[in-house]
Write an enzyme that holds these catalytic residues in place. Structure first.
Site, mmCIF file in Angstrom:
data_model
loop_
_atom_site.group_PDB
_atom_site.id
_atom_site.type_symbol
_atom_site.label_atom_id
_atom_site.label_comp_id
_atom_site.label_asym_id
_atom_site.label_seq_id
_atom_site.Cartn_x
_atom_site.Cartn_y
_atom_site.Cartn_z
ATOM 1 C CB THR A 123 -0.918 -0.003 1.248
ATOM 2 O OG1 THR A 123 -1.525 1.274 1.377
ATOM 3 C CG2 THR A 123 -0.141 -0.293 2.528
ATOM 4 C CG ASP A 124 -1.146 4.968 -0.993
ATOM 5 O OD1 ASP A 124 -1.726 4.300 -0.108
ATOM 6 O OD2 ASP A 124 -1.723 5.885 -1.630
ATOM 7 C CD GLU A 125 -3.456 3.419 4.489
ATOM 8 O OE1 GLU A 125 -3.260 3.301 5.706
ATOM 9 O OE2 GLU A 125 -4.586 3.331 3.977
ATOM 10 C CE1 TYR A 150 -3.462 -2.743 5.632
ATOM 11 C CE2 TYR A 150 -3.253 -0.393 5.184
ATOM 12 C CZ TYR A 150 -3.357 -1.696 4.724
ATOM 13 O OH TYR A 150 -3.357 -1.955 3.375
ATOM 14 C CE LYS A 154 -0.140 -4.609 2.874
ATOM 15 N NZ LYS A 154 -0.531 -5.953 2.316
HETATM 16 P P1 NAD Z 1 -9.763 -7.380 2.076
HETATM 17 O O1 NAD Z 1 -9.738 -7.071 3.537
HETATM 18 O O2 NAD Z 1 -10.984 -7.108 1.293
HETATM 19 O O3 NAD Z 1 -9.409 -8.926 1.855
HETATM 20 C C1 NAD Z 1 -8.388 -9.582 2.546
HETATM 21 C C2 NAD Z 1 -8.548 -11.086 2.317
HETATM 22 O O4 NAD Z 1 -7.471 -11.752 2.976
HETATM 23 C C3 NAD Z 1 -9.851 -11.655 2.902
HETATM 24 O O5 NAD Z 1 -10.459 -12.512 1.962
HETATM 25 C C4 NAD Z 1 -9.388 -12.425 4.125
HETATM 26 O O6 NAD Z 1 -10.216 -13.547 4.436
HETATM 27 C C5 NAD Z 1 -7.985 -12.862 3.714
HETATM 28 N N1 NAD Z 1 -7.095 -13.100 4.851
HETATM 29 C C6 NAD Z 1 -6.829 -12.253 5.886
HETATM 30 N N2 NAD Z 1 -5.968 -12.834 6.747
HETATM 31 C C7 NAD Z 1 -5.674 -14.064 6.238
HETATM 32 C C8 NAD Z 1 -4.849 -15.137 6.668
HETATM 33 N N3 NAD Z 1 -4.157 -15.073 7.809
HETATM 34 N N4 NAD Z 1 -4.778 -16.236 5.881
HETATM 35 C C9 NAD Z 1 -5.472 -16.339 4.730
HETATM 36 N N5 NAD Z 1 -6.304 -15.360 4.283
HETATM 37 C C10 NAD Z 1 -6.393 -14.242 5.033
HETATM 38 O O7 NAD Z 1 -8.502 -6.631 1.471
HETATM 39 P P2 NAD Z 1 -8.332 -5.906 0.075
HETATM 40 O O8 NAD Z 1 -8.902 -4.553 0.175
HETATM 41 O O9 NAD Z 1 -8.747 -6.821 -1.008
HETATM 42 O O10 NAD Z 1 -6.745 -5.757 0.045
HETATM 43 C C11 NAD Z 1 -5.917 -6.780 -0.517
HETATM 44 C C12 NAD Z 1 -4.470 -6.395 -0.324
HETATM 45 O O11 NAD Z 1 -4.232 -5.141 -0.948
HETATM 46 C C13 NAD Z 1 -4.057 -6.230 1.136
HETATM 47 O O12 NAD Z 1 -2.772 -6.756 1.288
HETATM 48 C C14 NAD Z 1 -4.068 -4.730 1.360
HETATM 49 O O13 NAD Z 1 -3.141 -4.345 2.335
HETATM 50 C C15 NAD Z 1 -3.662 -4.234 -0.006
HETATM 51 N N6 NAD Z 1 -4.164 -2.893 -0.356
HETATM 52 C C16 NAD Z 1 -5.500 -2.625 -0.369
HETATM 53 C C17 NAD Z 1 -5.954 -1.372 -0.753
HETATM 54 C C18 NAD Z 1 -7.416 -1.027 -0.798
HETATM 55 O O14 NAD Z 1 -7.746 0.124 -1.095
HETATM 56 N N7 NAD Z 1 -8.329 -1.948 -0.569
HETATM 57 C C19 NAD Z 1 -5.039 -0.378 -1.098
HETATM 58 C C20 NAD Z 1 -3.683 -0.674 -1.029
HETATM 59 C C21 NAD Z 1 -3.263 -1.945 -0.698
HETATM 60 O O1 TDX Z 2 -16.960 6.448 7.116
HETATM 61 C C1 TDX Z 2 -15.874 6.903 6.720
HETATM 62 N N1 TDX Z 2 -15.714 8.264 6.630
HETATM 63 C C2 TDX Z 2 -14.557 8.837 6.207
HETATM 64 O O2 TDX Z 2 -14.455 10.070 6.139
HETATM 65 C C3 TDX Z 2 -14.784 6.053 6.331
HETATM 66 C C4 TDX Z 2 -14.918 4.559 6.398
HETATM 67 C C5 TDX Z 2 -13.621 6.649 5.889
HETATM 68 N N2 TDX Z 2 -13.508 7.999 5.836
HETATM 69 C C6 TDX Z 2 -12.269 8.601 5.329
HETATM 70 C C7 TDX Z 2 -10.990 8.097 5.961
HETATM 71 C C8 TDX Z 2 -10.000 8.202 4.817
HETATM 72 O O3 TDX Z 2 -9.513 9.525 4.723
HETATM 73 O O4 TDX Z 2 -12.182 8.192 3.949
HETATM 74 C C9 TDX Z 2 -10.835 7.912 3.576
HETATM 75 C C10 TDX Z 2 -10.748 6.485 3.098
HETATM 76 O O5 TDX Z 2 -10.956 5.620 4.226
HETATM 77 P P1 TDX Z 2 -10.875 4.027 4.096
HETATM 78 O O6 TDX Z 2 -11.793 3.557 3.020
HETATM 79 O O7 TDX Z 2 -11.017 3.429 5.458
HETATM 80 O O8 TDX Z 2 -9.408 3.821 3.491
HETATM 81 P P2 TDX Z 2 -7.949 4.190 4.047
HETATM 82 O O9 TDX Z 2 -7.917 4.333 5.505
HETATM 83 O O10 TDX Z 2 -7.456 5.346 3.227
HETATM 84 O O11 TDX Z 2 -7.178 2.828 3.632
HETATM 85 C C11 TDX Z 2 -7.464 2.154 2.378
HETATM 86 O O12 TDX Z 2 -6.534 2.477 1.388
HETATM 87 C C12 TDX Z 2 -5.243 2.016 1.541
HETATM 88 C C13 TDX Z 2 -7.518 0.651 2.533
HETATM 89 O O13 TDX Z 2 -8.497 0.299 3.485
HETATM 90 C C14 TDX Z 2 -6.187 0.097 2.874
HETATM 91 O O14 TDX Z 2 -6.229 -1.330 2.893
HETATM 92 C C15 TDX Z 2 -5.215 0.516 1.819
HETATM 93 O O15 TDX Z 2 -3.916 0.097 2.134
#
Ligand code: NAD
Ligand code: TDX
Length: 331
Positions: A123-125, A150, A154
């Site tokens: 992630t960019d975080e 988190y 990562k």
């Molecule tokens: P998500 O939370 O929707 O899905 C995560 C999946 O991993 C789930 O299906 C869960 O059951 C599985 N999981 C968790 N722990 C596990 C374990 N110990 N063993 C096996 N399976 C396990 O997540 P996502 O949003 O699809 O994100 C996927 C990846 O991308 C993550 O690594 C996250 O850090 C990264 N990422 C997500 C975002 C975003 O905006 N969603 C942005 C940047 C990076």
């Molecule tokens: O109810 C809300 N109100 C609100 O203002 C929620 C759920 C979020 N927010 C804000 C917080 C953040 O500034 O919106 C922005 C996005 O929030 P999230 O969807 O929780 O994402 P973020 O915390 O930015 O993290 C996401 O992007 C990077 C993913 O969940 C991570 O897995 C990924 O690494």
């Protein structure tokens, strides 16, 4: 290719499995997922009978299991993680277990079985937070500065993956991507939470002053970037993936969603801020563009519109998840 996808029942992983089976009719996929609260087999309903797809329920922290699954694969695409920042503030230990230990267990199996590519979705975080109203962006050379449990977990995973490249020569690649959005995203996350609240005629909560900025990446564009990198990315390299050309604050995005859904501003509600809420993310994705020709296929407004349509047309998928998603915010 024979792929092991971890976390394929989650948001990005399930989109990736759909994408890969569609684009690569010769390839097969094993999906290893623990089915935590974030994993849903309903997201894979369309492919569950596909002979090139197999689901294994299990934990990436189990060395015995990951060793056995990697015997017969050449490529690992590792998505599995605890992914929700708000949950990491409530329960950090599960983030360390799955995101750090789980990654190291997978790396060990990959090394033993001499996989040809181990790709980590990060992630960019990990880069921390940028100031508002600046033009600075995260890039592959930005120093790590994670601010939540988190992003700290990562970051540790990224370092371990690179260490296996330097120490053992494991052919790895990493993508540090920005906030994804699109179909099958859990309604606990910002964009789907806003859309599903409005469908249910509930107000949409904006943290703090609503000025925080995220870089939004449509999930299918992200899958294409992973595809290019897994096939042609240079081993040992990190690639930053972002989607935004113009930046929008959370408040502006909420207003766009309200407008797309034909509602008015009275549906907006400012609520208490998240602790240590990163102010701004912005990603410079010029490396993946230059080396592999990637760029987002459509603009943000078009993608947001199709995401609103998807949630409006697929209540069967998110409605059963909505109650649990909201319960986390009452804690
Ligand atoms: P998500 O939370 O929707 O899905 C995560 C999946 O991993 C789930 O299906 C869960 O059951 C599985 N999981 C968790 N722990 C596990 C374990 N110990 N063993 C096996 N399976 C396990 O997540 P996502 O949003 O699809 O994100 C996927 C990846 O991308 C993550 O690594 C996250 O850090 C990264 N990422 C997500 C975002 C975003 O905006 N969603 C942005 C940047 C990076
Ligand atoms: O109810 C809300 N109100 C609100 O203002 C929620 C759920 C979020 N927010 C804000 C917080 C953040 O500034 O919106 C922005 C996005 O929030 P999230 O969807 O929780 O994402 P973020 O915390 O930015 O993290 C996401 O992007 C990077 C993913 O969940 C991570 O897995 C990924 O690494």
């Amino acid at each position: 290719m024979k792929l092991l996808v971890t976390g394929g029942a989650g948001f990005i992983g399930s989109n990736f499995i759909h994408y890969w089976l569609k684009h690569y009719p010769e390839d097969s996929i094993v999906n290893l997922d623990k089915l935590t609260y974030a994993g849903h087999l309903s997201s894979l309903k369309d492919v569950s009978e596909n002979s090139r797809y197999k689901f294994v329920k299990g934990d990436i922290c189990s060395q015995k299991l990951t060793d056995s699954l990697m015997v017969d694969v050449d490529t690992v695409v590792h998505f599995a993680a605890e992914s929700h920042v708000d949950r990491s503030i409530l329960h950090p230990s599960e983030f360390v277990r799955s995101n750090v230990l789980g990654t190291q267990v997978l790396l060990e199996s990959a090394l033993k079985n001499k996989v040809k590519r181990f790709h980590l979705i990060s992630t960019d975080e990990v880069f921390g937070s940028l100031p508002l109203n600046s033009r600075t962006k995260f890039s592959e050379s930005t120093p790590y500065d994670p601010k939540s449990p988190y992003s700290a977990s990562k970051s540790a995973a990224d370092h371990l993956v690179r260490a296996y490249f330097h120490t053992f020569g494991l052919p790895i690649t990493i993508t540090n991507c920005s906030n994804n959005f699109g179909p099958y995203q859990n309604p606990e996350k910002f964009i789907p939470r806003m859309i599903t609240n409005l469908i249910l005629n509930q107000k949409i909560p904006i943290y703090g002053d609503g000025k925080n900025v995220r870089d939004w990446l449509y999930v299918e564009d992200h899958c294409w970037a992973i595809d290019l990198i897994v096939h042609n990315g240079r081993p040992g390299q990190t690639y930053c993936i972002g989607g935004q050309k113009k930046e929008f604050s959370n408040f502006e995005i909420a207003q766009k969603i309200i407008k797309l859904m034909g509602m008015d501003k009275s549906m907006l509600e400012f609520v208490a801020d998240r602790p240590s809420h990163d102010r701004r993310y912005a990603v410079n994705w010029s490396k993946v563009h230059r080396e592999l020709g990637w760029s987002p296929a459509k603009n943000f407004d078009d993608r947001l519109k199709s995401t609103v349509e998807w949630y409006s047309n697929n209540k069967w998928w998110w409605m059963p998840l909505k109650k649990q998603a909201e319960s986390i915010y009452r804690k």
